[in-house]
Enzyme design. Structure first.
Site, PDB file in Angstrom:
ATOM      1  N   GLU A 136      98.064 -41.576  28.844  1.00 14.03           N
ATOM      2  CA  GLU A 136      99.394 -42.019  29.286  1.00 14.03           C
ATOM      3  C   GLU A 136      99.837 -43.263  28.519  1.00 14.03           C
ATOM      4  OE1 GLU A 136      98.129 -41.770  33.454  1.00 14.03           O
ATOM      5  OE2 GLU A 136      99.953 -40.631  33.796  1.00 14.03           O
ATOM      6  N   GLU A 185      92.621 -35.998  35.542  1.00 11.42           N
ATOM      7  CA  GLU A 185      92.714 -36.561  36.888  1.00 11.42           C
ATOM      8  C   GLU A 185      92.426 -35.527  37.970  1.00 11.42           C
ATOM      9  OE1 GLU A 185      94.710 -37.150  34.411  1.00 11.42           O
ATOM     10  OE2 GLU A 185      95.446 -39.202  34.404  1.00 11.42           O
TER      11      GLU A 185
HETATM   12  N1  T1G Z   1      86.455 -45.815  34.937  1.00  8.19           N
HETATM   13  C1  T1G Z   1      85.327 -46.558  35.141  1.00  8.19           C
HETATM   14  N2  T1G Z   1      84.114 -46.276  34.588  1.00  8.19           N
HETATM   15  C2  T1G Z   1      84.046 -45.184  33.799  1.00  8.19           C
HETATM   16  C3  T1G Z   1      85.163 -44.345  33.551  1.00  8.19           C
HETATM   17  C4  T1G Z   1      86.419 -44.718  34.166  1.00  8.19           C
HETATM   18  N3  T1G Z   1      87.526 -44.014  33.952  1.00  8.19           N
HETATM   19  N4  T1G Z   1      84.754 -43.326  32.736  1.00  8.19           N
HETATM   20  C5  T1G Z   1      83.453 -43.531  32.497  1.00  8.19           C
HETATM   21  N5  T1G Z   1      83.024 -44.632  33.121  1.00  8.19           N
HETATM   22  C6  T1G Z   1      81.659 -45.186  33.067  1.00  8.19           C
HETATM   23  C7  T1G Z   1      80.642 -44.277  33.724  1.00  8.19           C
HETATM   24  O1  T1G Z   1      80.604 -44.515  35.128  1.00  8.19           O
HETATM   25  C8  T1G Z   1      79.369 -44.710  33.011  1.00  8.19           C
HETATM   26  O2  T1G Z   1      78.996 -45.963  33.591  1.00  8.19           O
HETATM   27  C9  T1G Z   1      79.847 -45.020  31.596  1.00  8.19           C
HETATM   28  O3  T1G Z   1      81.265 -45.248  31.702  1.00  8.19           O
HETATM   29  C10 T1G Z   1      79.594 -43.873  30.620  1.00  8.19           C
HETATM   30  O4  T1G Z   1      80.201 -42.715  31.220  1.00  8.19           O
HETATM   31  C11 T1G Z   1      96.429 -43.504  36.217  1.00  8.19           C
HETATM   32  C12 T1G Z   1      94.545 -42.344  37.690  1.00  8.19           C
HETATM   33  C13 T1G Z   1      84.800 -40.820  28.994  1.00  8.19           C
HETATM   34  C14 T1G Z   1      84.098 -38.444  28.617  1.00  8.19           C
HETATM   35  O5  T1G Z   1      88.541 -39.078  34.445  1.00  8.19           O
HETATM   36  O6  T1G Z   1      85.035 -38.172  31.538  1.00  8.19           O
HETATM   37  O7  T1G Z   1      93.229 -42.498  34.483  1.00  8.19           O
HETATM   38  O8  T1G Z   1      76.716 -45.283  34.400  1.00  8.19           O
HETATM   39  O9  T1G Z   1      78.063 -41.382  31.345  1.00  8.19           O
HETATM   40  O10 T1G Z   1      78.989 -38.791  29.017  1.00  8.19           O
HETATM   41  O11 T1G Z   1      96.711 -41.298  35.534  1.00  8.19           O
HETATM   42  O12 T1G Z   1      82.866 -40.870  31.156  1.00  8.19           O
HETATM   43  O13 T1G Z   1      76.961 -46.442  32.197  1.00  8.19           O
HETATM   44  O14 T1G Z   1      77.400 -47.674  34.342  1.00  8.19           O
HETATM   45  O15 T1G Z   1      80.341 -40.272  31.610  1.00  8.19           O
HETATM   46  O16 T1G Z   1      79.790 -40.305  27.087  1.00  8.19           O
HETATM   47  C15 T1G Z   1      90.845 -40.545  34.176  1.00  8.19           C
HETATM   48  C16 T1G Z   1      86.215 -40.106  33.176  1.00  8.19           C
HETATM   49  C17 T1G Z   1      90.636 -41.588  35.214  1.00  8.19           C
HETATM   50  C18 T1G Z   1      87.536 -39.905  32.448  1.00  8.19           C
HETATM   51  C19 T1G Z   1      82.434 -40.302  28.495  1.00  8.19           C
HETATM   52  N6  T1G Z   1      89.742 -40.533  33.227  1.00  8.19           N
HETATM   53  N7  T1G Z   1      85.143 -40.339  32.234  1.00  8.19           N
HETATM   54  O17 T1G Z   1      81.388 -39.452  28.840  1.00  8.19           O
HETATM   55  O18 T1G Z   1      79.595 -41.193  29.359  1.00  8.19           O
HETATM   56  S1  T1G Z   1      91.895 -41.568  36.424  1.00  8.19           S
HETATM   57  C20 T1G Z   1      88.653 -39.798  33.470  1.00  8.19           C
HETATM   58  C21 T1G Z   1      84.601 -39.306  31.522  1.00  8.19           C
HETATM   59  C22 T1G Z   1      93.283 -42.042  35.590  1.00  8.19           C
HETATM   60  C23 T1G Z   1      95.736 -42.334  35.546  1.00  8.19           C
HETATM   61  C24 T1G Z   1      94.587 -41.825  36.310  1.00  8.19           C
HETATM   62  C25 T1G Z   1      83.410 -39.660  30.686  1.00  8.19           C
HETATM   63  C26 T1G Z   1      83.731 -39.806  29.186  1.00  8.19           C
HETATM   64  P1  T1G Z   1      77.410 -46.381  33.630  1.00  8.19           P
HETATM   65  P2  T1G Z   1      79.499 -41.308  30.960  1.00  8.19           P
HETATM   66  P3  T1G Z   1      79.861 -39.883  28.515  1.00  8.19           P
END
Ligand code: T1G
Length: 692
Positions: free
Chosen positions: A104, A124
């Site tokens: 976004e 999301e």
């Molecule tokens: N927020 C906080 N922490 C996050 C995070 C996030 N969005 N994504 C990953 N982490 C942390 C995770 O907990 C872990 O922490 C570390 O990063 C590595 O993650 C307004 C409301 C990016 C593909 O849904 O899909 O935006 O355990 O083990 O396998 O519209 O993380 O090391 O302490 O998964 O290499 C939308 C979620 C949010 C993406 C990487 N975004 N993340 O995968 O590493 S809602 C998502 C992933 C939003 C807006 C809306 C994956 C990754 P720790 P990992 P990975």
């Protein structure tokens, strides 16, 4: 120190986000981007702006850790608007994954350039949400309604080349993304920025929205956010951009406040916490796992072998029965062909994978493997023979793993001279599909063997949960109690199809009786015959035992709890089973009665919670979230309910305990004596999640 910096390269200002591990849009990041745009606009020497990120990825979304707390300004939609309203062109330089709020932000930019290996998405929906920073209004304007809805409903990541094709990005960079982004931005100096908000949405047949709702209904039964995504996109085609954004905000707050989103967010973090194992440091040196031997060419063994092959390992599949070995190899080849057919792997990938695959009937073929996974018949004596033979043949330092689903790792390890190298790797059928891998640590399992097993799980794209050694470990130990209640309910008057419907409607992927027929009632029967610790309870699994003794194993024999027409997996109610249950109930002196849906759900699900609490007391699981991760990834527990322990936390442990006490009164303490941990937490108003 702000996680956002700004510096100038010639006439181009570069805003850089540095917020490891994934540059999530925490409040300081949002504030930093907002204020940096202000700075760049005021800088007369700056004629264009680039937004880029340090580390392994562009912004991967809003900071999920902030959810559920009061939102802090600047709100993300306002940051995105601030970017878009910039008078100077803003270019997003994307590497890694631009996801959710990250995409976004990129959509608020006027142009987007990405590395060829980058991916972009709005996932999301996997968190029970919808894009909440105007993504539902901008994306359809940029790529059209059908593509936008598909991206948001599937949550899929679109790779850069395809993103270019659909118009999501404007350019794919070469090796040096940042310098190309700066040059690209420079090319737009002095030009009026192109704002997505000003674009018209391509005309669509309005029926697409109802058609999409119907198509989704079965797949997303009970979920709120997919419907809200369709609503928001439909709104985008009918009202102004600003009105659409206001409606999107309402939908977003509604979804954010839902228990479904809380459950899905819990699942997200629970699956990432499983890798944090006490006394197994993240830096623990791992052993190699490039050459893997699999013993047992049956369904499990060949599925495990295939999973290892598609992860890039060399695999030797061993079986002492030559026909079994041929069947196993045939199964692997058909799994590869299926993968190619579904576009999961290329022809080339299949060829390359098969080049790394060998079969043998001689243990010597395993002499130099790094890891052996035993998947022979679930019999302790056979497993002990296998491990004793492995001990003689396999090189020192190799990991010796058993795929047992219930038997003692310590007893198996004791049949070798190297118990430190022995571990349980419990795959779930089909092994190449189910995401769960239970990693069972024995008394003497070495720390680096556990660390290597966690790395193997990641490499196999599975959720590896380290659990202790007890009968059934975590998943099957709890499944046993869930199945017990199902069986007792049958005797007490609830028909199999009724119990199955109630639990399916509650959210389980399948009812317990259909699952029993699928797995084979004889499997559980044999396991129960082997057990010495079964409670003295003549009612215990009586219906299943009677059916198995009649040769009714389930799908494999055409009848079990249900009937199956030849070649069909569709369960058909069998009046004979109703009569068998009635006779058995009379013989046991059980008076049948009408049973409510509430009782069925509470007895089956609270049985899981009670056993989960006992598992925590016994130290078999590290944390309640690990138990949830097991049940979400191995047993078809509804993901939006977060897992049995999270579900109980949501109900409130005091309420759960009150019901458990009622069941104890009604059905006896043998199964329903409340665990001390549950009593303690309920009394102190705490949750299972407060424990870890
Ligand atoms: N927020 C906080 N922490 C996050 C995070 C996030 N969005 N994504 C990953 N982490 C942390 C995770 O907990 C872990 O922490 C570390 O990063 C590595 O993650 C307004 C409301 C990016 C593909 O849904 O899909 O935006 O355990 O083990 O396998 O519209 O993380 O090391 O302490 O998964 O290499 C939308 C979620 C949010 C993406 C990487 N975004 N993340 O995968 O590493 S809602 C998502 C992933 C939003 C807006 C809306 C994956 C990754 P720790 P990992 P990975």
């Amino acid at each position: 120190m702000s996680p956002v910096s700004i510096d100038r390269h010639g006439a181009v200002a570069v805003i850089t986000v540095t917020n490891p591990p994934v540059n999530a849009l925490s409040q300081p990041v949002r504030e930093g981007i907002y204020s940096s745009i202000d700075v760049a606009e005021k800088d007369d020497a700056c004629s264009a702006i680039v937004i880029s990120c340090e580390g392994r990825t562009f912004i991967a979304g809003a900071d999920i850790k902030e959810f559920g707390r009061p939102p802090l300004e600047p709100y993300l939609p306002d940051v995105v608007s601030r970017i878009e309203n910039s008078q100077k062109p803003v270019i997003a330089a994307v590497h890694g994954t631009a996801l959710g709020g990250g995409l976004e932000i990129a959509l608020g930019c006027h142009y987007r350039i990405a590395e060829s290996t980058a991916a972009l998405g709005l996932p999301e929906v996997h968190l029970g949400l919808l894009p909440g920073a105007s993504g539902t209004q901008r994306l359809p304007r940029l790529v059209g309604v059908p593509v936008a809805m598909d991206m948001m409903l599937s949550g899929k990541f679109v790779k850069a080349p395809e993103a270019l094709e659909i118009g999501l990005i404007d350019r794919v960079s070469g090796v040096d993304l940042l310098s190309e982004a700066i040059a690209y931005a420079d090319g737009y100096r002095g030009q009026e920025p192109r704002r997505i908000r000003d674009m018209d949405i391509q005309e669509v047949d309005p029926s697409i929205f109802d058609v999409t709702r119907k198509k989704m209904a079965r797949r997303t039964r009970g979920l709120i956010s997919p419907g809200r995504i369709v609503d928001a996109v439909e709104v985008a085609t009918n009202v102004s951009f600003d009105e659409g954004c206001a409606i999107e905000r309402e939908f977003f707050l509604e979804c954010m406040a839902s228990q479904q989103s809380a459950g899905l967010r819990h699942a997200f973090f629970a699956e990432r916490n499983v890798g944090k194992v006490p006394n197994v440091a993240k830096e623990t040196r791992q052993r190699p796992i490039d050459k893997i031997g699999v013993i047992g060419a049956g369904t499990m063994g060949s599925g495990i072998a295939y999973a290892c092959l598609t992860s890039g390992a060399e695999v030797v599949l061993l079986d002492n029965d030559d026909r079994g070995l041929v069947r196993g190899e045939k199964n692997i080849r058909s799994l590869f062909a299926g993968g190619v057919e579904r576009g999961k792997i290329t022809e080339e990938g299949m060829k390359e994978g098969l080049q790394r695959f060998k079969t043998s009937q001689n243990y010597n073929a395993l002499a130099n493997v790094d890891l052996v996974i035993e998947a022979v018949f679930e019999s302790m004596s056979i497993k002990k023979e296998v491990f004793a033979a492995l001990d003689q043949v396999v090189q020192k330092g190799a990991i010796l793993a058993t795929n047992t689903s219930t038997l003692s790792i310590d007893e198996i390890a004791a049949s070798t001279s190297r118990p430190g190298d022995v571990i349980g790797l419990h795959f779930f059928s089909p092994a190449h599909v189910m995401r769960l891998l239970e990693i069972i640590r024995g008394e003497e399992t070495a720390t680096d063997v556990i660390a290597t097993s966690l790395a193997l799980a990641k490499r196999l794209k599975k959720i590896g949960v380290v659990v202790g050694n007890c009968y059934g470990f975590v998943g099957n130990r709890m499944l046993h109690t869930y199945g017990r209640e199902n069986q007792l309910l049958l005797l007490e008057g609830a028909a199999p199809e009724y119990v199955d419907k109630v639990l399916y409607d509650w959210g389980m992927a399948m009812g317990p009786n259909a699952v029993g027929d699928l797995a084979g009632l004889d499997v559980g029967y044999k396991a129960r015959q082997e057990r010495v610790d079964l409670p003295e309870d003549p009612h215990f699994y009586r219906v299943a035992d009677v059916l198995v003794e009649m040769g009714r194993y389930g799908q494999k024999t055409g009848k079990g709890m249900y009937l199956y027409d030849a070649g069909s997996r569709q369960p058909v109610v069998d009046p004979e089973v109703t009569a068998i249950i009635k006779t058995e109930a009379e013989r046991l002196g059980i008076k049948q009665r009408d049973i409510s849906e509430k009782e069925i759900t509470e007895r089956c699900i609270y049985a899981l919670v009670v056993e989960g609490a006992r598992i925590l007391e016994d130290g078999i699981a590290t944390r309640a979230g690990d138990i949830d991760a097991v049940w979400l990834n191995g047993y078809g527990f509804p993901r939006y309910r977060g897992g049995p322990m999270h579900y109980a936390d949501n109900i409130g442990l005091e309420r759960v305990l009150t019901t458990v006490r009622l069941f104890e009164e009604k059905f006896g303490s043998m199964h329903w004596k409340p665990p001390a941990l549950l009593c303690e937490l309920a009394a102190s108003g705490r949750k299972f999640s407060d424990l870890s």
